[in-house]
Write a protein that holds these residues in place. Structure first.
Motif, PDB file in Angstrom:
ATOM      1  N   UNK A 183       0.814  -1.217   0.000  1.00 40.09           N
ATOM      2  CA  UNK A 183       0.000   0.000   0.000  1.00 40.09           C
ATOM      3  C   UNK A 183       0.851   1.272   0.000  1.00 40.09           C
ATOM      4  N   UNK A 184       2.138   1.139  -0.303  1.00 37.90           N
ATOM      5  CA  UNK A 184       2.979   2.327  -0.470  1.00 37.90           C
ATOM      6  C   UNK A 184       2.466   3.119  -1.665  1.00 37.90           C
ATOM      7  N   UNK A 185       2.398   4.425  -1.518  1.00 41.54           N
ATOM      8  CA  UNK A 185       1.848   5.264  -2.570  1.00 41.54           C
ATOM      9  C   UNK A 185       0.351   5.418  -2.480  1.00 41.54           C
ATOM     10  N   UNK A 186      -0.283   4.679  -1.570  1.00 46.40           N
ATOM     11  CA  UNK A 186      -1.728   4.802  -1.340  1.00 46.40           C
ATOM     12  C   UNK A 186      -2.014   5.220   0.101  1.00 46.40           C
ATOM     13  N   UNK A 187      -1.646   4.369   1.051  1.00 44.98           N
ATOM     14  CA  UNK A 187      -1.876   4.701   2.454  1.00 44.98           C
ATOM     15  C   UNK A 187      -0.788   5.623   3.001  1.00 44.98           C
ATOM     16  N   UNK A 188       0.375   5.600   2.380  1.00 48.23           N
ATOM     17  CA  UNK A 188       1.475   6.450   2.806  1.00 48.23           C
ATOM     18  C   UNK A 188       2.375   6.679   1.590  1.00 48.23           C
ATOM     19  N   UNK A 189       3.247   7.684   1.621  1.00 45.86           N
ATOM     20  CA  UNK A 189       4.075   7.993   0.446  1.00 45.86           C
ATOM     21  C   UNK A 189       4.946   6.818   0.032  1.00 45.86           C
ATOM     22  N   UNK A 190       5.060   6.624  -1.274  1.00 48.13           N
ATOM     23  CA  UNK A 190       5.859   5.531  -1.804  1.00 48.13           C
ATOM     24  C   UNK A 190       7.303   5.885  -2.067  1.00 48.13           C
ATOM     25  N   UNK A 191       7.621   7.180  -2.078  1.00 45.37           N
ATOM     26  CA  UNK A 191       8.993   7.639  -2.293  1.00 45.37           C
ATOM     27  C   UNK A 191       9.690   7.709  -0.931  1.00 45.37           C
ATOM     28  N   UNK A 231       0.082 -20.594   9.288  1.00 44.03           N
ATOM     29  CA  UNK A 231       0.908 -19.851   8.329  1.00 44.03           C
ATOM     30  C   UNK A 231       0.078 -19.623   7.076  1.00 44.03           C
ATOM     31  N   UNK A 232      -0.092 -18.364   6.696  1.00 46.43           N
ATOM     32  CA  UNK A 232      -0.965 -18.032   5.571  1.00 46.43           C
ATOM     33  C   UNK A 232      -0.466 -16.750   4.928  1.00 46.43           C
ATOM     34  N   UNK A 233       0.266 -16.871   3.837  1.00 44.16           N
ATOM     35  CA  UNK A 233       0.816 -15.692   3.163  1.00 44.16           C
ATOM     36  C   UNK A 233      -0.265 -14.858   2.485  1.00 44.16           C
ATOM     37  N   UNK A 234      -1.338 -15.498   2.036  1.00 45.33           N
ATOM     38  CA  UNK A 234      -2.403 -14.758   1.362  1.00 45.33           C
ATOM     39  C   UNK A 234      -3.036 -13.724   2.288  1.00 45.33           C
ATOM     40  N   UNK A 235      -3.124 -14.051   3.567  1.00 43.74           N
ATOM     41  CA  UNK A 235      -3.708 -13.115   4.523  1.00 43.74           C
ATOM     42  C   UNK A 235      -2.874 -11.860   4.682  1.00 43.74           C
ATOM     43  N   UNK A 236      -1.587 -11.955   4.364  1.00 39.62           N
ATOM     44  CA  UNK A 236      -0.676 -10.811   4.528  1.00 39.62           C
ATOM     45  C   UNK A 236      -0.401 -10.054   3.233  1.00 39.62           C
ATOM     46  N   UNK A 237      -0.688 -10.670   2.106  1.00 37.24           N
ATOM     47  CA  UNK A 237      -0.232 -10.132   0.824  1.00 37.24           C
ATOM     48  C   UNK A 237      -0.664  -8.689   0.594  1.00 37.24           C
ATOM     49  N   UNK A 238      -1.914  -8.361   0.895  1.00 41.96           N
ATOM     50  CA  UNK A 238      -2.422  -7.013   0.645  1.00 41.96           C
ATOM     51  C   UNK A 238      -2.970  -6.359   1.907  1.00 41.96           C
ATOM     52  N   UNK A 239      -2.640  -6.909   3.070  1.00 36.81           N
ATOM     53  CA  UNK A 239      -3.169  -6.389   4.324  1.00 36.81           C
ATOM     54  C   UNK A 239      -2.432  -5.126   4.763  1.00 36.81           C
ATOM     55  N   UNK A 240      -3.187  -4.045   4.938  1.00 33.43           N
ATOM     56  CA  UNK A 240      -2.565  -2.764   5.279  1.00 33.43           C
ATOM     57  C   UNK A 240      -2.436  -2.526   6.777  1.00 33.43           C
ATOM     58  N   UNK A 241      -3.225  -3.235   7.596  1.00 42.48           N
ATOM     59  CA  UNK A 241      -3.265  -2.905   9.020  1.00 42.48           C
ATOM     60  C   UNK A 241      -1.929  -3.111   9.717  1.00 42.48           C
ATOM     61  N   UNK A 242      -1.121  -4.051   9.206  1.00 42.88           N
ATOM     62  CA  UNK A 242       0.217  -4.271   9.741  1.00 42.88           C
ATOM     63  C   UNK A 242       1.246  -3.402   9.031  1.00 42.88           C
ATOM     64  N   UNK A 243       1.133  -3.341   7.719  1.00 38.28           N
ATOM     65  CA  UNK A 243       2.152  -2.645   6.917  1.00 38.28           C
ATOM     66  C   UNK A 243       2.305  -1.180   7.297  1.00 38.28           C
ATOM     67  N   UNK A 244       1.188  -0.487   7.538  1.00 42.12           N
ATOM     68  CA  UNK A 244       1.293   0.958   7.776  1.00 42.12           C
ATOM     69  C   UNK A 244       2.018   1.280   9.083  1.00 42.12           C
ATOM     70  N   UNK A 245       2.161   0.293   9.959  1.00 45.19           N
ATOM     71  CA  UNK A 245       2.886   0.543  11.212  1.00 45.19           C
ATOM     72  C   UNK A 245       4.401   0.495  11.024  1.00 45.19           C
ATOM     73  N   UNK A 246       4.843  -0.186   9.993  1.00 49.99           N
ATOM     74  CA  UNK A 246       6.284  -0.440   9.872  1.00 49.99           C
ATOM     75  C   UNK A 246       7.119   0.822   9.676  1.00 49.99           C
ATOM     76  N   UNK A 247       6.734   1.781   8.822  1.00 51.15           N
ATOM     77  CA  UNK A 247       7.569   2.977   8.700  1.00 51.15           C
ATOM     78  C   UNK A 247       7.714   3.752  10.010  1.00 51.15           C
ATOM     79  N   UNK A 248       6.670   3.784  10.819  1.00 54.25           N
ATOM     80  CA  UNK A 248       6.790   4.437  12.123  1.00 54.25           C
ATOM     81  C   UNK A 248       7.784   3.688  13.010  1.00 54.25           C
ATOM     82  N   UNK A 249       7.690   2.361  13.018  1.00 57.15           N
ATOM     83  CA  UNK A 249       8.631   1.580  13.815  1.00 57.15           C
ATOM     84  C   UNK A 249      10.060   1.753  13.313  1.00 57.15           C
ATOM     85  N   UNK A 250      10.221   1.804  11.994  1.00 54.95           N
ATOM     86  CA  UNK A 250      11.558   2.015  11.432  1.00 54.95           C
ATOM     87  C   UNK A 250      12.120   3.372  11.839  1.00 54.95           C
ATOM     88  N   UNK A 251      11.255   4.336  12.044  1.00 55.33           N
ATOM     89  CA  UNK A 251      11.701   5.685  12.400  1.00 55.33           C
ATOM     90  C   UNK A 251      12.065   5.815  13.870  1.00 55.33           C
TER      91      UNK A 251
END
Length: 271
Positions: A9-17, A124-144
């Motif tokens: 969801x980069x470029x949609x939920x948060x900046x992709x650059x 273990x289920x990769x499909x559940x994670x493939x397009x899930x935004x609820x986890x992904x959007x937290x990662x840039x904050x954690x990285x910061x």
């Protein structure tokens, strides 16, 4: 099988650059740092929203600002977010080595994941994670805000709060482990109605009632599980911010509610 789960969801939920994303996160954190007691408590757990940054980023940042004194201590983040696109029974972990964002890769703690997978409600289920935004959007904050850390990312599907709480207890650890629950509050009510509904939901969380439903919060299952664990481990919740998309993005006709909370030990939570 992919070794790295790419940003969905980069470029949609948060900046992709990368530079734009770093600036967006930094701006939210700088604003959050001006709030009273920002960074003044070392939490064991956080609840944060997961909408697009223009909507919920400022509210999430108030919680992440509380990690200012823990950046070198936290080495593992157990993240729980609801599934929005793929139905799952129980809690789903990915098989990948890492998650990617425009800011780089975040390693998955495979040892902790293997421990969780010994529980019958964890799959273990990769499909559940493939397009899930609820986890992904937290990662840039954690990285910061953190230094060297790994994640244990759970997509929470059809499970009971007790089942989720069992997973949290197994991975609870010490000060090196942060529990992070990703959830928005009410969806698509009028502004005044949403404020009333979300205030009630926030009060429920503050009393550790473990009684939220999914109309009140899309991540209600994990929130209720955290409440159960907080009781057992003697954590006290604190409401850090409570707003909605009408406060951050302007349109008040149909809003989504957001809140951030910190959970810390009553007598030892301050730095």
């Amino acid at each position: 099988m992919r070794d790295v789960r790419p940003a969905a969801v980069a470029g949609m939920f948060y900046p992709g650059v990368p530079a734009d994303l770093a600036a967006s996160v930094r701006g939210c954190l700088v604003e959050a740092a001006t709030r009273p007691r920002a960074g003044g408590v070392r939490p064991k757990a956080l609840i944060v929203p997961h909408a697009g940054y223009v909507y919920s980023g400022p509210i999430a940042a108030v919680a992440y600002a509380r990690l200012a004194h823990s950046h070198a201590t936290i080495r593992r983040v157990v993240i729980l977010g609801p599934t929005h696109r793929v139905a799952v029974r129980g809690l789903a972990l990915p098989s990948v080595r890492a998650f990617a964002t425009p800011l780089g890769e975040v390693e998955v703690d495979r040892k902790a994941a293997a421990l969780a997978l010994t529980l019958p409600q964890v799959v273990e289920n990769d499909a559940a994670h493939a397009f899930e935004h609820s986890l992904e959007v937290q990662l840039p904050f954690l990285q910061a805000v953190l230094d060297d850390f790994r994640i244990v990312p759970f997509a929470v599907g059809a499970a009971t709060p007790d089942e989720v709480a069992d997973v949290l207890d197994r991975l609870w650890g010490g000060p090196e482990t942060l529990i992070l629950v990703s959830s928005d509050l009410s969806h698509y009510h009028r502004y005044a109605d949403a404020r009333m509904i979300d205030r009630g939901s926030a009060d429920s969380i503050l009393t550790l009632s473990a009684s939220l439903d999914h109309e009140q919060a899309c991540g209600a299952t994990a929130i209720n599980a955290l409440a159960l664990c907080a009781r057992r481990h003697g954590l006290v919740p604190e409401l850090l911010d409570l707003r909605n998309s009408g406060d951050t993005a302007g349109d008040r006709s149909r809003v989504v509610g957001y809140a951030s909370f910190a959970f810390a030990e009553e007598d030892h939570g301050r730095s």
